[in-house]
Design a protein around this motif. Sequence first.
Motif, PDB file in Angstrom:
ATOM      1  N   GLU A  89       1.114  -1.715  -0.409  1.00 47.64           N
ATOM      2  CA  GLU A  89      -0.177  -0.324   0.320  1.00 47.64           C
ATOM      3  C   GLU A  89       0.289   1.264  -0.005  1.00 47.64           C
ATOM      4  O   GLU A  89       0.879   2.389  -0.844  1.00 47.64           O
ATOM      5  CB  GLU A  89      -0.721   0.049   0.745  1.00 47.64           C
ATOM      6  N   ALA A 144       0.856   4.021  -2.578  1.00 47.42           N
ATOM      7  CA  ALA A 144       0.998   5.567  -2.812  1.00 47.42           C
ATOM      8  C   ALA A 144       1.924   6.377  -3.403  1.00 47.42           C
ATOM      9  O   ALA A 144       2.194   7.734  -3.967  1.00 47.42           O
ATOM     10  CB  ALA A 144       0.550   5.356  -0.866  1.00 47.42           C
ATOM     11  N   ARG A 177       2.510   9.512  -5.705  1.00 48.14           N
ATOM     12  CA  ARG A 177       3.112  10.378  -5.424  1.00 48.14           C
ATOM     13  C   ARG A 177       3.965  11.196  -5.902  1.00 48.14           C
ATOM     14  O   ARG A 177       4.049  12.384  -6.273  1.00 48.14           O
ATOM     15  CB  ARG A 177       3.066  10.638  -4.311  1.00 48.14           C
TER      16      ARG A 177
END
Length: 279
Positions: free
Chosen positions: A235, A239, A243
């Motif tokens: 996860e 992420a 980003r």
Amino acid sequence: MAVVVVTDSSSRLPAELAERWGIRVVPLHILVDGSDLRDGVDEVPDDIHERAATTAGATPTELCAAYEQALTASGGDGVVAVHISAALSGTHGAAQQAADQLGPEVVVVDSRSAAMGTGFVALAAARSASAGADLETVVSEARSAVGRGHSFIVVHRLDNLRRSGRIGRGTSWLGSALSLKPLLRIDDGKLVLAQRVRTATKAVAAMLDQVGEIAGELPVRVAVHHVANPAGAIEVADAIRDRLPSCVEPIIVTELGPVLALHVGAGAVGVALDVADSA
């Protein structure tokens, strides 16, 4: 021939990267139930972070042997030894003792980090060596990478850190008392408290915010580590990928390994960055 880079098993270098770049890895030690297990060589119990175990660095004798072999392989061009932070392990001191026995052709570099924070320094040195750089240049590249590195970790409990003495007793007591999930970072080689957060989810979010702020739009290499928490690591990697489109290589996702897992405990998720210079 070419300069050879040596590191230790706490660097968490994936085997394929170590092989690709010719990096030699010296095992650290896990002491449990009367046995001395070599990290990456001997079979270590999966639940080692839950056991009454301790860790030990590589000895000067082990390091000297590794450096001698590497120096021979280099054809005399030299060895750059990149190790876990001197503030976190006695391995750096042992490495310097070993290097002193072998002369100026062996140079020890304190990564001032751990896990892939160390690994990225070793990789920077190895890329330079592979390009044919001399010993002085390879050392310079390694030291430059030390300054580019940033590492964070979210731990779910502080018991392991308190037992190992890697963080102050007062901070450990506060975290336990208030049921906090602290965000820690490595600052000049030392593990320090970056932020007190109430939940693990918010702590991970805070870590991602800091990662994003540091990297910005600069090219960056990223590694994500975990202790018995592969889903959490995936996860976090996803992420970061969203980003930071400026990641120059695929994000490395690995277990933190038994030596470091003993100090941070189950559930931990950490991120190591190698951020390009802005100039």
